[in-house]
Design an enzyme around this catalytic site. Structure first.
Site, PDB file in Angstrom:
ATOM      1  N   ASP A  37      -0.342  11.247   1.088  1.00 44.01           N
ATOM      2  CA  ASP A  37      -0.466   9.826   1.406  1.00 44.01           C
ATOM      3  C   ASP A  37       0.335   9.465   2.648  1.00 44.01           C
ATOM      4  O   ASP A  37       1.446   9.964   2.858  1.00 44.01           O
ATOM      5  CB  ASP A  37       0.079   8.972   0.253  1.00 44.01           C
ATOM      6  CG  ASP A  37      -0.908   8.821  -0.890  1.00 44.01           C
ATOM      7  OD1 ASP A  37      -1.740   9.729  -1.078  1.00 44.01           O
ATOM      8  OD2 ASP A  37      -0.823   7.806  -1.611  1.00 44.01           O
ATOM      9  N   CYS A  62      -2.507   0.641  -0.745  1.00 40.99           N
ATOM     10  CA  CYS A  62      -1.860   0.010  -1.902  1.00 40.99           C
ATOM     11  C   CYS A  62      -0.398  -0.297  -1.599  1.00 40.99           C
ATOM     12  O   CYS A  62       0.200   0.315  -0.714  1.00 40.99           O
ATOM     13  CB  CYS A  62      -1.905   0.933  -3.115  1.00 40.99           C
ATOM     14  SG  CYS A  62      -3.536   1.518  -3.580  1.00 40.99           S
ATOM     15  N   TYR A 104      -4.957  14.457 -14.261  1.00 39.83           N
ATOM     16  CA  TYR A 104      -3.676  14.766 -13.612  1.00 39.83           C
ATOM     17  C   TYR A 104      -2.496  13.974 -14.146  1.00 39.83           C
ATOM     18  O   TYR A 104      -1.362  14.189 -13.731  1.00 39.83           O
ATOM     19  CB  TYR A 104      -3.794  14.536 -12.097  1.00 39.83           C
ATOM     20  CG  TYR A 104      -4.220  13.125 -11.738  1.00 39.83           C
ATOM     21  CD1 TYR A 104      -3.278  12.112 -11.602  1.00 39.83           C
ATOM     22  CD2 TYR A 104      -5.554  12.804 -11.565  1.00 39.83           C
ATOM     23  CE1 TYR A 104      -3.660  10.823 -11.299  1.00 39.83           C
ATOM     24  CE2 TYR A 104      -5.950  11.517 -11.252  1.00 39.83           C
ATOM     25  CZ  TYR A 104      -4.989  10.521 -11.119  1.00 39.83           C
ATOM     26  OH  TYR A 104      -5.375   9.243 -10.825  1.00 39.83           O
ATOM     27  N   ASN A 115      -4.397 -11.223  -2.489  1.00 42.12           N
ATOM     28  CA  ASN A 115      -4.359 -11.678  -1.102  1.00 42.12           C
ATOM     29  C   ASN A 115      -3.256 -12.722  -1.008  1.00 42.12           C
ATOM     30  O   ASN A 115      -3.047 -13.487  -1.975  1.00 42.12           O
ATOM     31  CB  ASN A 115      -5.664 -12.355  -0.683  1.00 42.12           C
ATOM     32  CG  ASN A 115      -6.822 -11.391  -0.526  1.00 42.12           C
ATOM     33  OD1 ASN A 115      -6.626 -10.199  -0.331  1.00 42.12           O
ATOM     34  ND2 ASN A 115      -8.031 -11.915  -0.616  1.00 42.12           N
ATOM     35  N   HIS A 159      -7.483  -8.127  -1.856  1.00 39.77           N
ATOM     36  CA  HIS A 159      -7.827  -6.874  -1.196  1.00 39.77           C
ATOM     37  C   HIS A 159      -6.680  -5.888  -1.066  1.00 39.77           C
ATOM     38  O   HIS A 159      -6.849  -4.822  -0.473  1.00 39.77           O
ATOM     39  CB  HIS A 159      -8.405  -7.166   0.196  1.00 39.77           C
ATOM     40  CG  HIS A 159      -9.717  -7.872   0.156  1.00 39.77           C
ATOM     41  ND1 HIS A 159      -9.822  -9.245   0.088  1.00 39.77           N
ATOM     42  CD2 HIS A 159     -10.994  -7.402   0.144  1.00 39.77           C
ATOM     43  CE1 HIS A 159     -11.096  -9.595   0.051  1.00 39.77           C
ATOM     44  NE2 HIS A 159     -11.828  -8.497   0.080  1.00 39.77           N
ATOM     45  N   GLU A 197      -4.057   7.309   0.706  1.00 43.05           N
ATOM     46  CA  GLU A 197      -4.455   8.710   0.669  1.00 43.05           C
ATOM     47  C   GLU A 197      -5.143   9.143   1.968  1.00 43.05           C
ATOM     48  O   GLU A 197      -5.865   8.364   2.588  1.00 43.05           O
ATOM     49  CB  GLU A 197      -5.418   8.976  -0.489  1.00 43.05           C
ATOM     50  CG  GLU A 197      -4.905   8.582  -1.862  1.00 43.05           C
ATOM     51  CD  GLU A 197      -5.315   7.183  -2.263  1.00 43.05           C
ATOM     52  OE1 GLU A 197      -5.230   6.858  -3.467  1.00 43.05           O
ATOM     53  OE2 GLU A 197      -5.726   6.394  -1.366  1.00 43.05           O
TER      54      GLU A 197
END
Length: 239
Positions: A37, A62, A104, A115, A159, A197
């Site tokens: 990331d 994120c 995982y 937002n 978002h 990512e």
């Protein structure tokens, strides 16, 4: 704590990068997601950083928050909220994440999507940068003991995905959420970190560790592996 002779040079460089608001990279582990990331302190993010992550990263942008501030801000794990609504929306009963759904890990760290109220649609680079910056600001305020109203500044849905770190960080879970917050704690910066990512344009899969390391080298940026962070964080706790 910006430098410690017990840490590796790599960790010390990452701590300095976090303090300066510079980008660095974290690879969790081969036995986990196996993903690298982009990572940067939320308070330092600019529209150019958002553009950089969406173009060269390509994953989900994120904001990871530590457990303490998440609790004080009243931010839930979204799976808990959805699970509570099964009676009203039966489809959730078979849809909401359950133990064993993730190959995982035992669970994900997703909270809500937001937002900032000063954004318009929330998705352009400048809108997302504003939301990300203000998430850092409100995190700092609540940890300083200020009485804040999260909803007066943010709206959901939005978002920018929020991630809530595990209470015991890397002792409980070793995802990008916990690893990035561990770096924030060690660097003594606001525990609000952006993660995104890195994907491979050719294969459509996660970018390989080797290619991510080469990208970091070409851009002269720090590349960390999850175990490095775990080891350093344990040393930091004992100091």
């Amino acid at each position: 704590m910006s430098s410690n002779e017990n840490y590796t040079d790599n960790i010390n460089k990452a701590l300095k990068a976090a303090q300066k608001g510079e980008m660095f990279f974290i690879f969790d582990s081969d036995s986990r997601e196996g993903e690298t990331d982009f990572v940067i302190a939320a308070g330092a993010v600019t529209p150019d950083d958002v553009r950089w992550m969406r173009r060269d990263g390509g994953g989900l942008i994120c904001v990871a928050l530590d457990s303490e501030s998440s609790e004080k801000l009243g931010l839930p794990f979204i799976s808990d909220i959805l699970r509570d609504e099964v009676e009203n929306y039966p489809a959730l009963g078979t849809t909401v994440e359950r133990g064993g759904d993730l190959a995982y890990d035992s669970r994900s760290s997703f909270s809500i999507w937001v937002n900032h109220r000063r954004t318009r649609t929330g998705i352009p680079d400048n809108d997302r940068a504003l939301t990300i910056n203000e998430l850092s600001n409100i995190t700092e305020k609540v940890l300083d003991g200020e009485n804040v109203d999260f909803g007066s500044e943010f709206r959901t849905p939005g978002h920018v995905a929020l991630l809530r770190a595990a209470d015991k960080l890397v002792h409980e879970r070793r995802g990008q959420t916990e690893l990035s917050i561990a770096i924030a704690k060690m660097a003594d910066v606001t525990p609000a970190m952006v993660v995104c990512e890195m994907l491979d344009d050719a294969s459509g899969k996660a970018l390989s560790k080797e290619d991510a390391m080469e990208y970091a080298r070409l851009h002269d940026l720090v590349f960390l592996e999850g175990q490095e962070i775990v080891d350093a964080y344990e040393q930091w706790e004992q100091a």
